[in-house]
Design a protein around this motif. Structure first.
Motif, PDB file in Angstrom:
ATOM      1  N   ALA A 135      -4.208  -1.322  17.250  1.00  0.00           N
ATOM      2  CA  ALA A 135      -4.785   0.033  17.206  1.00  0.00           C
ATOM      3  C   ALA A 135      -3.996   0.919  16.248  1.00  0.00           C
ATOM      4  O   ALA A 135      -4.568   1.667  15.446  1.00  0.00           O
ATOM      5  CB  ALA A 135      -4.797   0.642  18.606  1.00  0.00           C
ATOM      6  N   ALA A 136      -2.665   0.843  16.302  1.00  0.00           N
ATOM      7  CA  ALA A 136      -1.827   1.657  15.413  1.00  0.00           C
ATOM      8  C   ALA A 136      -2.024   1.233  13.953  1.00  0.00           C
ATOM      9  O   ALA A 136      -2.132   2.078  13.055  1.00  0.00           O
ATOM     10  CB  ALA A 136      -0.358   1.530  15.798  1.00  0.00           C
ATOM     11  N   TRP A 137      -2.114  -0.073  13.718  1.00  0.00           N
ATOM     12  CA  TRP A 137      -2.315  -0.561  12.357  1.00  0.00           C
ATOM     13  C   TRP A 137      -3.695  -0.160  11.836  1.00  0.00           C
ATOM     14  O   TRP A 137      -3.830   0.213  10.654  1.00  0.00           O
ATOM     15  CB  TRP A 137      -2.132  -2.077  12.299  1.00  0.00           C
ATOM     16  CG  TRP A 137      -0.683  -2.455  12.299  1.00  0.00           C
ATOM     17  CD1 TRP A 137       0.072  -2.810  13.374  1.00  0.00           C
ATOM     18  CD2 TRP A 137       0.195  -2.490  11.174  1.00  0.00           C
ATOM     19  NE1 TRP A 137       1.363  -3.073  12.986  1.00  0.00           N
ATOM     20  CE2 TRP A 137       1.464  -2.886  11.629  1.00  0.00           C
ATOM     21  CE3 TRP A 137       0.036  -2.236   9.821  1.00  0.00           C
ATOM     22  CZ2 TRP A 137       2.565  -3.025  10.792  1.00  0.00           C
ATOM     23  CZ3 TRP A 137       1.125  -2.379   8.980  1.00  0.00           C
ATOM     24  CH2 TRP A 137       2.373  -2.766   9.460  1.00  0.00           C
ATOM     25  N   SER A 138      -4.703  -0.206  12.696  1.00  0.00           N
ATOM     26  CA  SER A 138      -6.053   0.216  12.282  1.00  0.00           C
ATOM     27  C   SER A 138      -6.056   1.686  11.895  1.00  0.00           C
ATOM     28  O   SER A 138      -6.706   2.081  10.919  1.00  0.00           O
ATOM     29  CB  SER A 138      -7.058  -0.031  13.407  1.00  0.00           C
ATOM     30  OG  SER A 138      -7.224  -1.413  13.613  1.00  0.00           O
TER      31      SER A 138
ATOM     32  N   GLN B  68      -7.066   3.097   8.265  1.00  0.00           N
ATOM     33  CA  GLN B  68      -8.096   4.117   8.056  1.00  0.00           C
ATOM     34  C   GLN B  68      -7.525   5.318   7.316  1.00  0.00           C
ATOM     35  O   GLN B  68      -8.170   5.855   6.418  1.00  0.00           O
ATOM     36  CB  GLN B  68      -8.693   4.547   9.392  1.00  0.00           C
ATOM     37  CG  GLN B  68      -9.610   3.519   9.999  1.00  0.00           C
ATOM     38  CD  GLN B  68     -10.144   3.957  11.364  1.00  0.00           C
ATOM     39  OE1 GLN B  68      -9.590   4.839  12.003  1.00  0.00           O
ATOM     40  NE2 GLN B  68     -11.219   3.310  11.798  1.00  0.00           N
ATOM     41  N   ALA B  69      -6.334   5.748   7.673  1.00  0.00           N
ATOM     42  CA  ALA B  69      -5.715   6.902   7.009  1.00  0.00           C
ATOM     43  C   ALA B  69      -5.452   6.599   5.531  1.00  0.00           C
ATOM     44  O   ALA B  69      -5.554   7.493   4.686  1.00  0.00           O
ATOM     45  CB  ALA B  69      -4.405   7.278   7.710  1.00  0.00           C
ATOM     46  N   ALA B  70      -5.130   5.332   5.226  1.00  0.00           N
ATOM     47  CA  ALA B  70      -4.858   4.953   3.844  1.00  0.00           C
ATOM     48  C   ALA B  70      -6.133   4.798   3.035  1.00  0.00           C
ATOM     49  O   ALA B  70      -6.116   4.909   1.818  1.00  0.00           O
ATOM     50  CB  ALA B  70      -4.054   3.653   3.808  1.00  0.00           C
ATOM     51  N   GLY B  71      -7.232   4.518   3.719  1.00  0.00           N
ATOM     52  CA  GLY B  71      -8.497   4.313   3.021  1.00  0.00           C
ATOM     53  C   GLY B  71      -8.837   2.852   2.829  1.00  0.00           C
ATOM     54  O   GLY B  71      -9.587   2.497   1.926  1.00  0.00           O
TER      55      GLY B  71
ATOM     56  N   ASN C 182       0.457   1.021  -0.575  1.00  0.00           N
ATOM     57  CA  ASN C 182       1.469   1.926  -0.015  1.00  0.00           C
ATOM     58  C   ASN C 182       2.724   1.162   0.399  1.00  0.00           C
ATOM     59  O   ASN C 182       3.843   1.632   0.195  1.00  0.00           O
ATOM     60  CB  ASN C 182       0.905   2.691   1.187  1.00  0.00           C
ATOM     61  CG  ASN C 182      -0.177   3.669   0.804  1.00  0.00           C
ATOM     62  OD1 ASN C 182      -0.335   4.023  -0.359  1.00  0.00           O
ATOM     63  ND2 ASN C 182      -0.942   4.113   1.787  1.00  0.00           N
ATOM     64  N   ALA C 183       2.533  -0.009   0.977  1.00  0.00           N
ATOM     65  CA  ALA C 183       3.685  -0.814   1.394  1.00  0.00           C
ATOM     66  C   ALA C 183       4.472  -1.301   0.184  1.00  0.00           C
ATOM     67  O   ALA C 183       5.703  -1.328   0.198  1.00  0.00           O
ATOM     68  CB  ALA C 183       3.221  -1.998   2.244  1.00  0.00           C
ATOM     69  N   ILE C 184       3.778  -1.672  -0.869  1.00  0.00           N
ATOM     70  CA  ILE C 184       4.446  -2.161  -2.083  1.00  0.00           C
ATOM     71  C   ILE C 184       5.197  -1.035  -2.774  1.00  0.00           C
ATOM     72  O   ILE C 184       6.334  -1.216  -3.228  1.00  0.00           O
ATOM     73  CB  ILE C 184       3.412  -2.811  -3.031  1.00  0.00           C
ATOM     74  CG1 ILE C 184       2.886  -4.105  -2.403  1.00  0.00           C
ATOM     75  CG2 ILE C 184       4.016  -3.065  -4.407  1.00  0.00           C
ATOM     76  CD1 ILE C 184       1.669  -4.691  -3.095  1.00  0.00           C
ATOM     77  N   ASN C 185       4.597   0.148  -2.852  1.00  0.00           N
ATOM     78  CA  ASN C 185       5.206   1.277  -3.562  1.00  0.00           C
ATOM     79  C   ASN C 185       6.105   2.142  -2.692  1.00  0.00           C
ATOM     80  O   ASN C 185       6.848   2.966  -3.203  1.00  0.00           O
ATOM     81  CB  ASN C 185       4.122   2.153  -4.185  1.00  0.00           C
ATOM     82  CG  ASN C 185       3.335   1.397  -5.225  1.00  0.00           C
ATOM     83  OD1 ASN C 185       3.867   0.570  -5.952  1.00  0.00           O
ATOM     84  ND2 ASN C 185       2.043   1.671  -5.312  1.00  0.00           N
ATOM     85  N   GLY C 186       5.994   1.988  -1.374  1.00  0.00           N
ATOM     86  CA  GLY C 186       6.744   2.828  -0.449  1.00  0.00           C
ATOM     87  C   GLY C 186       5.930   4.044  -0.059  1.00  0.00           C
ATOM     88  O   GLY C 186       5.164   4.577  -0.852  1.00  0.00           O
ATOM     89  N   ILE C 187       6.088   4.460   1.175  1.00  0.00           N
ATOM     90  CA  ILE C 187       5.370   5.637   1.671  1.00  0.00           C
ATOM     91  C   ILE C 187       6.153   6.228   2.838  1.00  0.00           C
ATOM     92  O   ILE C 187       6.700   5.491   3.661  1.00  0.00           O
ATOM     93  CB  ILE C 187       3.924   5.284   2.092  1.00  0.00           C
ATOM     94  CG1 ILE C 187       3.141   6.558   2.443  1.00  0.00           C
ATOM     95  CG2 ILE C 187       3.902   4.273   3.216  1.00  0.00           C
ATOM     96  CD1 ILE C 187       1.659   6.354   2.565  1.00  0.00           C
TER      97      ILE C 187
END
Length: 152
Positions: free
Chosen positions: A100-103, A107-110, A118-123
């Motif tokens: 649920a948290a990952w979903s 969704q927030a990331a699009g 985002n994971a590759i570039n950092g967020i």
């Protein structure tokens, strides 16, 4: 009486300032032999140096190589690099196995691909590629799939 005291204190402070300045700017007259100079230079020398491809020093440089000569699995990447934050939810990191948290993050990331970017570039508090600077993009994707249960 207090005025005379202040004048003497001021004179004493000026004298101390002069002595400190003279001491700080004085050249130390220490004569070192060549061996001592060489030993001092070795002790304060940098531990390593940066060398770019094409430079003479690059020919003798070592290259970091993965020990298994293959792509690591998502589980391997997660256990070695991701678990410190994603096991406990440190700094709001989605926990391993919390679909649920990952979903919500996806969704927030699009979408999955943007979450991967985002994971590759950092967020946020997460540095680029988490802490796995030698991970390929495929390994980062495998790690996300392993932690989240989501697929692209």
């Amino acid at each position: 009486m207090p005025r005379l005291f202040l004048i003497r204190i001021r004179a004493l402070l000026c004298l101390l300032a002069t002595i400190c300045t003279a001491t700080a700017t004085a050249k130390l007259a220490i004569d070192l032999d060549e061996r001592s100079r060489r030993e001092i230079a070795e002790r304060i020398a940098p531990i390593g140096r940066v060398c770019e491809a094409g430079q003479l020093c690059a020919k003798n440089a070592f290259t970091a190589v993965k020990s298994d000569n293959g792509t690591r699995s998502g589980e391997q990447v997660v256990s070695q690099f991701c678990s410190a934050c994603h096991t406990t939810g440190l700094l709001n990191a989605p926990k391993i196995g919390d679909g649920a948290a990952w979903s919500k993050y996806m969704q927030a990331a699009g979408g999955f691909n943007q979450m991967l970017t985002n994971a590759i570039n950092g967020i946020g508090a997460m540095p680029p590629k988490g802490t796995c600077m030698d991970c390929s993009d495929i390994e980062i994707q495998s790690a996300i799939e392993h932690m989240s249960g989501l697929k692209p």
